[in-house]
Design a protein around this motif. Structure first.
Motif, PDB file in Angstrom:
ATOM      1  N   SER A   1       0.834  -1.192   0.000  1.00 36.03           N
ATOM      2  CA  SER A   1       0.000   0.000   0.000  1.00 36.03           C
ATOM      3  C   SER A   1       0.874   1.250   0.000  1.00 36.03           C
ATOM      4  CB  SER A   1      -0.899  -0.002   1.241  1.00 36.03           C
ATOM      5  OG  SER A   1      -1.730   1.139   1.262  1.00 36.03           O
ATOM      6  N   TYR A   2       0.358   2.310  -0.613  1.00 33.69           N
ATOM      7  CA  TYR A   2       1.038   3.603  -0.582  1.00 33.69           C
ATOM      8  C   TYR A   2      -0.005   4.699  -0.689  1.00 33.69           C
ATOM      9  CZ  TYR A   2       0.459   3.793  -5.678  1.00 33.69           C
ATOM     10  OH  TYR A   2      -0.056   3.831  -6.945  1.00 33.69           O
ATOM     11  N   LYS A   3       0.384   5.914  -0.325  1.00 37.91           N
ATOM     12  CA  LYS A   3      -0.479   7.084  -0.473  1.00 37.91           C
ATOM     13  C   LYS A   3       0.134   8.017  -1.494  1.00 37.91           C
ATOM     14  CE  LYS A   3      -3.324   7.770   3.496  1.00 37.91           C
ATOM     15  NZ  LYS A   3      -3.741   8.677   4.538  1.00 37.91           N
ATOM     16  N   TYR A   4      -0.740   8.593  -2.317  1.00 39.97           N
ATOM     17  CA  TYR A   4      -0.298   9.556  -3.314  1.00 39.97           C
ATOM     18  C   TYR A   4      -1.374  10.617  -3.453  1.00 39.97           C
ATOM     19  CZ  TYR A   4       1.192  11.508  -7.780  1.00 39.97           C
ATOM     20  OH  TYR A   4       1.591  12.363  -8.785  1.00 39.97           O
TER      21      TYR A   4
ATOM     22  N   GLY B   1      -3.059  12.293  -1.323  1.00 35.45           N
ATOM     23  CA  GLY B   1      -4.199  12.125  -0.432  1.00 35.45           C
ATOM     24  C   GLY B   1      -5.006  10.862  -0.631  1.00 35.45           C
ATOM     25  N   CYS B   2      -4.634  10.024  -1.585  1.00 38.11           N
ATOM     26  CA  CYS B   2      -5.372   8.788  -1.845  1.00 38.11           C
ATOM     27  C   CYS B   2      -4.511   7.582  -1.474  1.00 38.11           C
ATOM     28  CB  CYS B   2      -5.748   8.679  -3.327  1.00 38.11           C
ATOM     29  SG  CYS B   2      -6.926   9.929  -3.858  1.00 38.11           S
ATOM     30  N   GLN B   3      -5.153   6.579  -0.869  1.00 40.78           N
ATOM     31  CA  GLN B   3      -4.441   5.345  -0.558  1.00 40.78           C
ATOM     32  C   GLN B   3      -4.700   4.330  -1.662  1.00 40.78           C
ATOM     33  OE1 GLN B   3      -5.381   3.465   3.191  1.00 40.78           O
ATOM     34  NE2 GLN B   3      -3.715   1.997   2.968  1.00 40.78           N
ATOM     35  N   TYR B   4      -3.631   3.656  -2.060  1.00 43.16           N
ATOM     36  CA  TYR B   4      -3.686   2.629  -3.094  1.00 43.16           C
ATOM     37  C   TYR B   4      -3.226   1.301  -2.507  1.00 43.16           C
ATOM     38  CZ  TYR B   4      -4.041   6.508  -6.385  1.00 43.16           C
ATOM     39  OH  TYR B   4      -4.449   7.624  -7.066  1.00 43.16           O
ATOM     40  N   VAL B   5      -3.790   0.215  -3.017  1.00 40.31           N
ATOM     41  CA  VAL B   5      -3.328  -1.125  -2.669  1.00 40.31           C
ATOM     42  C   VAL B   5      -2.837  -1.758  -3.965  1.00 40.31           C
ATOM     43  CG1 VAL B   5      -3.968  -3.386  -1.784  1.00 40.31           C
ATOM     44  CG2 VAL B   5      -4.898  -1.337  -0.730  1.00 40.31           C
ATOM     45  N   VAL B   6      -1.636  -2.338  -3.913  1.00 43.73           N
ATOM     46  CA  VAL B   6      -0.983  -2.877  -5.096  1.00 43.73           C
ATOM     47  C   VAL B   6      -0.834  -4.391  -4.966  1.00 43.73           C
ATOM     48  CG1 VAL B   6       1.121  -2.815  -6.497  1.00 43.73           C
ATOM     49  CG2 VAL B   6       0.305  -0.741  -5.370  1.00 43.73           C
ATOM     50  N   PHE B   7      -1.137  -5.094  -6.037  1.00 37.57           N
ATOM     51  CA  PHE B   7      -0.996  -6.544  -6.099  1.00 37.57           C
ATOM     52  C   PHE B   7      -0.009  -6.913  -7.198  1.00 37.57           C
ATOM     53  CE2 PHE B   7      -5.135  -5.803  -4.296  1.00 37.57           C
ATOM     54  CZ  PHE B   7      -5.244  -6.757  -3.306  1.00 37.57           C
ATOM     55  N   VAL B   8       0.917  -7.805  -6.893  1.00 34.16           N
ATOM     56  CA  VAL B   8       1.813  -8.366  -7.894  1.00 34.16           C
ATOM     57  C   VAL B   8       1.217  -9.704  -8.310  1.00 34.16           C
ATOM     58  CG1 VAL B   8       4.117  -9.277  -8.350  1.00 34.16           C
ATOM     59  CG2 VAL B   8       3.831  -7.231  -6.922  1.00 34.16           C
ATOM     60  N   ALA B   9       0.960  -9.861  -9.594  1.00 39.65           N
ATOM     61  CA  ALA B   9       0.346 -11.084 -10.116  1.00 39.65           C
ATOM     62  C   ALA B   9       1.275 -11.678 -11.163  1.00 39.65           C
ATOM     63  CB  ALA B   9      -1.022 -10.774 -10.715  1.00 39.65           C
TER      64      ALA B   9
ATOM     65  N   LEU C   1      -0.977  -4.529 -10.333  1.00 34.98           N
ATOM     66  CA  LEU C   1      -2.264  -3.852 -10.360  1.00 34.98           C
ATOM     67  C   LEU C   1      -2.406  -2.983  -9.121  1.00 34.98           C
ATOM     68  CD1 LEU C   1      -2.768  -7.123 -11.215  1.00 34.98           C
ATOM     69  CD2 LEU C   1      -4.728  -5.963 -12.168  1.00 34.98           C
ATOM     70  N   ALA C   2      -2.843  -1.738  -9.306  1.00 34.86           N
ATOM     71  CA  ALA C   2      -3.056  -0.820  -8.187  1.00 34.86           C
ATOM     72  C   ALA C   2      -4.524  -0.431  -8.155  1.00 34.86           C
ATOM     73  CB  ALA C   2      -2.177   0.416  -8.335  1.00 34.86           C
ATOM     74  N   TYR C   3      -5.115  -0.497  -6.973  1.00 31.44           N
ATOM     75  CA  TYR C   3      -6.513  -0.121  -6.777  1.00 31.44           C
ATOM     76  C   TYR C   3      -6.565   1.015  -5.768  1.00 31.44           C
ATOM     77  CZ  TYR C   3      -7.432  -4.593  -9.014  1.00 31.44           C
ATOM     78  OH  TYR C   3      -7.449  -5.645  -9.886  1.00 31.44           O
ATOM     79  N   LYS C   4      -7.347   2.058  -6.097  1.00 32.54           N
ATOM     80  CA  LYS C   4      -7.491   3.207  -5.205  1.00 32.54           C
ATOM     81  C   LYS C   4      -8.618   2.906  -4.215  1.00 32.54           C
ATOM     82  CE  LYS C   4      -9.231   6.980  -6.909  1.00 32.54           C
ATOM     83  NZ  LYS C   4      -9.456   8.276  -7.557  1.00 32.54           N
ATOM     84  N   LEU C   5      -8.339   3.129  -2.928  1.00 37.93           N
ATOM     85  CA  LEU C   5      -9.385   2.948  -1.930  1.00 37.93           C
ATOM     86  C   LEU C   5     -10.386   4.080  -2.051  1.00 37.93           C
ATOM     87  CD1 LEU C   5      -7.482   1.696   1.223  1.00 37.93           C
ATOM     88  CD2 LEU C   5      -8.513   0.397  -0.603  1.00 37.93           C
ATOM     89  N   GLY C   6     -11.654   3.790  -1.768  1.00 36.30           N
ATOM     90  CA  GLY C   6     -12.723   4.756  -1.946  1.00 36.30           C
ATOM     91  C   GLY C   6     -12.616   5.996  -1.083  1.00 36.30           C
TER      92      GLY C   6
ATOM     93  N   CYS D   1     -10.704   8.756  -0.133  1.00 35.01           N
ATOM     94  CA  CYS D   1      -9.509   9.556  -0.359  1.00 35.01           C
ATOM     95  C   CYS D   1      -9.929  10.977  -0.715  1.00 35.01           C
ATOM     96  CB  CYS D   1      -8.622   8.963  -1.439  1.00 35.01           C
ATOM     97  SG  CYS D   1      -9.221   9.167  -3.120  1.00 35.01           S
ATOM     98  N   THR D   2      -8.998  11.865  -0.534  1.00 30.87           N
ATOM     99  CA  THR D   2      -9.244  13.257  -0.879  1.00 30.87           C
ATOM    100  C   THR D   2      -8.304  13.625  -2.019  1.00 30.87           C
ATOM    101  OG1 THR D   2      -7.644  13.934   0.793  1.00 30.87           O
ATOM    102  CG2 THR D   2      -9.956  13.904   1.444  1.00 30.87           C
ATOM    103  N   SER D   3      -8.835  13.653  -3.224  1.00 33.24           N
ATOM    104  CA  SER D   3      -8.012  13.968  -4.386  1.00 33.24           C
ATOM    105  C   SER D   3      -7.551  15.414  -4.323  1.00 33.24           C
ATOM    106  CB  SER D   3      -8.803  13.743  -5.675  1.00 33.24           C
ATOM    107  OG  SER D   3      -9.144  12.384  -5.793  1.00 33.24           O
ATOM    108  N   GLN D   4      -6.317  15.618  -4.759  1.00 37.99           N
ATOM    109  CA  GLN D   4      -5.758  16.984  -4.790  1.00 37.99           C
ATOM    110  C   GLN D   4      -5.290  17.327  -6.164  1.00 37.99           C
ATOM    111  OE1 GLN D   4      -2.726  16.993  -1.809  1.00 37.99           O
ATOM    112  NE2 GLN D   4      -4.185  16.825  -0.146  1.00 37.99           N
TER     113      GLN D   4
END
Length: 156
Positions: free
Chosen positions: A117-120, A122-130, A146-151, A153-156
């Motif tokens: 996981s990382y933040k960019y 103001g948004c948190q993302y979860v990344v999966f290696v497949a 694959l990176a998925y943005k968590l719902g 978040c505060t976009s900037q």
């Protein structure tokens, strides 16, 4: 004595492992064959345990809930546990309080590492290696991140 024999080449250490399978190629024990559990580390009590992954037959029908996995898990402050690594190629999220599956997405290959996981901005993302796998039950290998943005978040 073993160290001396190893150094002189008189002793060789070798190993192998084999999965015990039934006549159809499925694990030779009663399912579920894999799961995720939450343990209270203070009390040692099991809070919950759920099957993880769906085992499908060659026709695509689910024959067991809970399958082996070679991925890992990530827990977040928001109360989610993300996991992957099952042959069904799914990325999943579970409620940390109940173990209920709350989200899943099909990936191009099976997950092969714990999610990150990382933040960019103001948004948190979860990344999966497949990348799939070479183990029994994994159909294909590849290369995907694959990176998925968590719902929340505060976009900037």
């Amino acid at each position: 004595i073993d160290d001396m024999l190893l150094s002189k080449g008189a002793l060789v250490i070798d190993y192998s492992w084999q999965m015990l399978l039934d006549k159809d190629g499925y694990p030779a024990s009663k399912p579920p064959w894999g799961g995720i559990a939450k343990v209270n580390l203070t009390s040692g009590q099991l809070d919950w345990s759920v099957p993880f992954g769906d085992r499908k037959n060659k026709s695509g029908d689910i024959i067991a809930l809970g399958d082996k996995n070679y991925g890992g898990v990530l827990s977040t402050k928001s109360g989610l546990v993300f996991a992957s690594g099952t042959p069904d190629e799914m990325a999943r999220a579970f409620s940390i309080s109940s173990g209920e599956e709350v989200w899943k997405r099909k990936m191009p290959y099976a997950g092969s590492a714990p999610p990150m996981s990382y933040k960019y901005k103001g948004c948190q993302y979860v990344v999966f290696v497949a990348s799939g796998g070479q183990f029994v039950g994994f159909e294909k290998d590849g290369d995907a991140v694959l990176a998925y943005k968590l719902g929340s978040c505060t976009s900037q």
